[in-house]
Each structure stands twice: as C-alpha cells, then as structure tokens.
Design a protein around this motif. Structure first.
Motif, mmCIF file in Angstrom:
data_model
loop_
_atom_site.group_PDB
_atom_site.id
_atom_site.type_symbol
_atom_site.label_atom_id
_atom_site.label_comp_id
_atom_site.label_asym_id
_atom_site.label_seq_id
_atom_site.Cartn_x
_atom_site.Cartn_y
_atom_site.Cartn_z
ATOM 1 N N GLU A 115 18.419 -1.832 -69.407
ATOM 2 C CA GLU A 115 19.549 -2.381 -68.676
ATOM 3 C C GLU A 115 20.056 -3.658 -69.349
ATOM 4 O OE1 GLU A 115 20.572 -4.194 -64.239
ATOM 5 O OE2 GLU A 115 18.688 -3.117 -64.592
ATOM 6 N N ILE A 116 19.136 -4.502 -69.800
ATOM 7 C CA ILE A 116 19.533 -5.729 -70.493
ATOM 8 C C ILE A 116 20.299 -5.406 -71.768
ATOM 9 C CG2 ILE A 116 18.670 -7.755 -71.719
ATOM 10 C CD1 ILE A 116 16.377 -7.867 -69.744
ATOM 11 N N LEU A 117 19.772 -4.443 -72.533
ATOM 12 C CA LEU A 117 20.382 -4.131 -73.823
ATOM 13 C C LEU A 117 21.731 -3.460 -73.673
ATOM 14 C CD1 LEU A 117 20.267 -3.950 -76.897
ATOM 15 C CD2 LEU A 117 18.955 -1.832 -76.662
ATOM 16 N N TYR A 118 21.798 -2.404 -72.882
ATOM 17 C CA TYR A 118 22.995 -1.566 -72.868
ATOM 18 C C TYR A 118 24.047 -2.023 -71.866
ATOM 19 C CZ TYR A 118 19.996 1.528 -75.579
ATOM 20 O OH TYR A 118 19.167 2.041 -76.528
ATOM 21 N N LEU A 119 23.616 -2.627 -70.760
ATOM 22 C CA LEU A 119 24.574 -3.020 -69.735
ATOM 23 C C LEU A 119 24.975 -4.491 -69.802
ATOM 24 C CD1 LEU A 119 23.349 -1.088 -66.576
ATOM 25 C CD2 LEU A 119 25.122 -0.459 -68.199
ATOM 26 N N ARG A 120 24.174 -5.313 -70.448
ATOM 27 C CA ARG A 120 24.443 -6.748 -70.406
ATOM 28 C C ARG A 120 24.708 -7.376 -71.768
ATOM 29 N NH1 ARG A 120 23.029 -8.222 -65.197
ATOM 30 N NH2 ARG A 120 21.611 -6.778 -64.108
ATOM 31 N N LEU A 121 24.017 -6.929 -72.821
ATOM 32 C CA LEU A 121 24.112 -7.611 -74.106
ATOM 33 C C LEU A 121 24.954 -6.889 -75.142
ATOM 34 C CD1 LEU A 121 20.476 -8.949 -74.586
ATOM 35 C CD2 LEU A 121 22.478 -10.098 -73.655
#
Length: 592
Positions: A193-199
């Motif tokens: 979620e951090i990689l694909y949705l936020r960063l």
C-alpha cells in the motif's frame, strides 16, 4: 528536514555569503592563459549541498536552473497529479467495496476520503503558485525565482508525505484494517500500500523534476520516515516477526517451514519469507537512494555547466566589446579620411557583400564574424572601384603652401620639418572643424588642400567640441565661398604666429577658385578621396602665382564674395597663369 526552505531567509543568505565571485576576472584569466584552469581558485567555492559561497551567484544559478527545466517541472507536477488522481479513484472504489461487501462503515472512511482529496489538489495548487511566480518575475516584481520555485515544490512534497503518514499511521494501527489490507495486497499489505498507493507519484515525479540535491535528499528522508518510522510507531512491523510469519504461512497452507525440525532453520525460513514480504520496502529504500545519488550527480554537472556557460558568455561579451571598439575606431578612421557620405557608402557596401557571401545579416554569429573580418582585413579589400564618381557644383577649392619651404627643408633635419608641418596642419584641422561646410581633401608636402561646399559633407555627426564656439555657427551657415575665405584668412593669421625650424617666421600663400568638380575614391590599397577637374587646377594656380601672406582668388570667386561685409579686395589685374593664360585675380585686404 526543511533546511532548503530556511536557506531562503535573508538572515541565512547574509550568514552564508562568503565571497563575491567575478566572472569578468575569471574570463580574463582564461583568455590570458589560453584555456580553463585546473586550480580550485578558478571556480567559485561551494558549501556541501548548500550551494555557492556567493549567495547572489547561487540565486542566479537556481533561477537559471528553473528557467531551463520549467517544462520538466510542470511535467513532474502533472504526472504526480494524474497518478494520485487515479489512485484516489481507486480509494473510492476500495471504500465502496468495503461498504458493500464487508458492510464496513467505519468512521475513518470520511477521513481517508478527505486526506486523498487534499493530497490530490496539492499538485495543481503548486503549479498555479509556481506559474504566478514566473509571471511576477517576468514583470520584475520578484527576485530569487529559483529558490521560491523549488521551495514551493518541496513544501508540496512534504505536505503530501505528512498527510500520507498520518493516514498510514491510523490505517496500520488497527489489526482489523491490516487484515483487510492483507486481503487485497497479501501478507505485506501495508508495504504494498505504501509503495503503490502512496509513493508512486513521488518517486516517478522525482525522476522528472531534476531538483537540487538538497531538496531531493530531504524528500527522500521524509519518504524513509513515512516508510520505516510510521509503521514502527503504529506496530505494523510486528507482523514481520518470526512467529507471526510462521503462523501466517501455516494458516494459508504453505507450511514450508515445518519441514525444518530445529528452531534455527525455522528462523532462517521465516527470515526468508520476511524479506520476500518486505520486498516493496526494499524497493522504496533502493529507489530513494538511486534518486538521491542521481540528484547529486545531476546538480554537480549542472553547476559545472552553469559556471562554464557564464565564463563563455563573459568571454563572448568581452570579445564582442573589443571587436565593437575596434570597429568603431576603424569607422572613425574611415570617417576622418573620407567624407561622411562616402564613408557610409563604403561601410554599407562591405556589409552587403559579406551578407551575400555569408549566412545572413540577422545571424548573430555572422555579425560577429563580419566584425572579426573588419578587424583583420580592414576596409582595404572593399570594392572601392565600384563607387560611381560624383559631380559637385559651385565648390570652392583652396590651396596653401609655405613660403621658403624648399630652402628651409635643405637646412634642417627632416624630423624637424615633419614636426613643424604637424603643428601647422593640426592648427589648420582645428580651423576646418569649426565649420561643417569645409572638408580637408589632402596634404602633399607643404601644400594643404581644402574644399568648401561638397555635397554630403555637411552632417550632424561631426564630433567637434569647438563647433559651438566657432564664428561660423551651424545655426547660421555661411555660403561655401565665404566659409573658404574665412578659413584662408584665419590660416594666414595662424601661420604668422609660428616659427619655422630655421628660425624664420612662417608665411604662407593661399589661392582659391570656385567651380564644378568630380569626386571619387582612387585605388584599393591605401585608397584616397580625390577631387578632379579644371577647378582644382585653377585653384592650385591661384596659390602658386599668389603673393606671400595674401589670399588670391579668381574672378569667379570674387563675384560670389565681393559684397560680403568685413572684407575688402584689391584688384591685382591680369596674372599670367601656367596653362590658363592671363586671368584677372583679386587679393584679400582686411578693412580697417
């Protein structure tokens, strides 16, 4: 974390300003040495990551960087907005699935939607603020455009990361939410979620923006904080313990770790799966390191190119200034040799010839090449023979020569003769400068030839500080014949104030005649502006048959000046003139 933002404060600039780098001095050294130097003193000093010691130079550098990367800057913001807009749409879809499939109407849903919407509108707001800064800078109302622009971009990234960190903290603190995240993204749901949705918007934007290394490093540190620290505070990292990973693998039927009997092997197995699940985090850390290293290298190359470009521009300006000075000197020399109309025609013809052979007069490179050719080749190669002869009517020609010049030259050194002639002719030149009607044609030995009334000689560009004080003011111009008489009278009086090298007082003869002449430039090597016609010959005979210390004029000239107040004329009668026969002449006698 916000060091770059603080560097824009006036107090920081005063504190960091340690030198005033001069590109003129640097360019002069390069030109003198024949090429760029290798010592550190040749380049402006820099603080690590903070920029040049000369804060004014740092401001110019950042502004230059922004101007040259403006398109990439807007492209990066557009990519961030587009990606996060798509991700926001995905969040809406995820919330809809939660409310319909899981029937989860938890209170944090509204907060998540608000956070996503705020993060989405950050990018267009940043673009509008930056565009406003460009507009203000173009109108001269803003300085330090580069630092302002990059500060806006960094502040936008930092606000985005702060909002995402808060949302991530509350999203990973509840075990139930982690279970739902794992249902969509697997066991390492929050990492994906951090990689694909936020960063993804941040990492892709950084590749396009090419911002200063300090800004990129600060954003990278913020990413690391959001990725590593926030999950640790919320307890999300506990899912990567050996016990939790082993339990999860057994629960999903992948009991690969059960084949190992000892605890050490189970721990190794769990560590392997832990690294596998943490792959998104490893990708994040690797990407931030690559982006930061790339930013440092790009900035180093950009700073070096900026310095070299300024040195080259300074060298070019100096070279063009020197060429311009040389061109002005040459044109001034041409104007001193030829009448203004002829001099302008010579220069225009040369420029047109080079324009036909070259690439076009509007090309700056061609103009510099033209100036360089003028400098090297001068005007001797011009097509002077193509100049059409010009006829002039009612031109008064005056000749003077020195009485006893030949005998004096035989008794004194040649250097003394030259020095005396220089003093005398400079005084005559000063008299000519007092009236724009007069034009010095040439000097031959001790003979001095003046023309009055040549067409194209009377101009506004004659630069003489004595023009305003002359007795024949341009505001009340005299006839050409009267102007020539005034010059002859003044020349006679001036000569009598000088002493020749042999100790005798200087005395000259002067003769004058009026008529039609033909003018033109003779020769291409050391060209001369000459006058031809019977008028010139007659004026020369008026001088050679004249009386020492007197001005002799022809009957034609006398008819033009006889009614002028302030002068009286003695009729000399008929004088035998070589090649002309007997001519009636008159001698100037000043009225008492």
């Amino acid at each position: 974390m916000v060091l770059f933002l603080l560097l824009g404060l006036p107090c920081a600039k005063r504190f960091l300003h340690k030198e005033d780098f001069d590109f003129e001095e640097r360019a002069t050294r390069v030109r003198r040495d024949g090429g760029p130097g290798s010592t550190e003193q040749e380049y402006p000093k820099q603080y690590p990551l903070l920029g040049f010691h000369d804060t004014n130079l740092e401001r110019d550098y950042l502004s230059d960087w922004v101007v040259h990367t403006k398109s990439r800057l807007y492209m990066g913001l557009a990519i961030a907005f587009s990606l996060f807009f798509a991700l926001t749409t995905s969040i809406w879809l995820f919330i809809w699935l939660r409310s319909t499939i899981w029937e989860d109407k938890s209170p944090e849903t509204g907060y998540t939607i608000a956070c996503a919407m705020i993060c989405t509108v950050l990018w267009p707001i940043a673009g509008v603020v930056i565009a406003t800064g460009f507009l203000m800078e173009r109108r001269g109302r803003m300085a330090g455009l580069g630092h302002f622009t990059f500060a806006v971009v960094e502040l936008t990234f930092l606000l985005f990361i702060v909002l995402q960190s808060i949302d991530l903290y509350f999203g990973t603190k509840d075990e139930g939410k982690l279970v739902r995240s794992r249902a969509l993204f697997g066991y390492a749901g929050f990492a994906n979620e951090i990689l694909y949705l936020r960063l993804v918007p941040i990492l892709l934007s950084l590749f396009f923006l090419h911002m200063p290394s300090l800004v990129t490093i600060e954003i990278s540190l913020a990413i690391v904080f959001m990725t590593a620290v926030v999950p640790a505070i919320s307890g999300a990292w506990d899912a990567y313990s050996v016990a939790n990973i082993t339990k999860y693998m057994n629960d999903i039927g992948l009991g690969f770790c059960e084949f190992f009997d000892d605890d050490d092997s189970n721990q190794v197995c769990a560590t392997y799966y832990g690294l596998l699940f943490a792959e998104p985090l490893i990708l994040i850390f690797g990407a931030t390191i690559i982006v930061s290293a790339s930013a440092v290298y790009v900035e180093y190359s950009h700073r070096k190119a900026f310095i070299n470009k300024n040195v080259i521009d300074t060298l070019q300006r100096q070279r063009e200034w020197h060429l311009s000075q040389q061109q002005e000197e040459q044109e001034h020399l041409i104007h001193s040799i030829f009448p203004p109309s002829v001099a302008k025609d010579l220069i225009k013809r040369k420029v047109r010839e080079e324009a036909v052979k070259g690439r076009g007069c509007e090309d700056p490179g061609f103009l510099r090449m033209t100036a360089h050719r003028r400098h090297r080749g001068g005007f001797g190669q011009m097509s002077l023979d193509r100049l059409v002869a010009q006829m002039h009517e009612e031109v008064t020609i005056l000749f003077t020569d020195i009485v006893g010049f030949t005998s004096m030259s035989q008794t004194v050194a040649p250097q003394q003769v030259m020095e005396f002639l220089h003093v005398l002719f400079v005084e005559f030149d000063n008299l000519i400068d007092m009236d724009s009607t007069l034009w010095k044609v040439e000097t031959i030995g001790d003979a001095f030839m003046v023309a009055s009334g040549l067409e194209g000689v009377r101009i506004e560009s004659r630069r003489s500080s004595k023009t305003a004080t002359t007795s024949s003011s341009l505001s009340n111009p005299l006839s050409p014949a009267i102007a020539a008489v005034l010059f002859g009278k003044s020349a006679l009086e001036m000569a009598q104030t000088l002493t020749m090298p042999n100790g005798e007082l200087c005395q000259i003869r002067a003769g004058m005649h009026t008529g039609d002449v033909c003018s033109g430039v003779v020769g291409t090597r050391m060209p001369r502006y000459c006058l031809f016609g019977d008028t010139v010959n007659t004026a020369s005979r008026m001088e050679s048959s004249g009386v020492p210390g007197r001005l002799q004029i022809s009957e034609v000239t006398h008819a033009l000046v006889c009614d002028e107040d302030g002068f009286a004329w003695d009729e000399r009668g008929f004088v035998e003139v070589k090649g002309k026969g007997r001519l009636r002449t008159y001698l100037l006698r000043e009225r008492g």
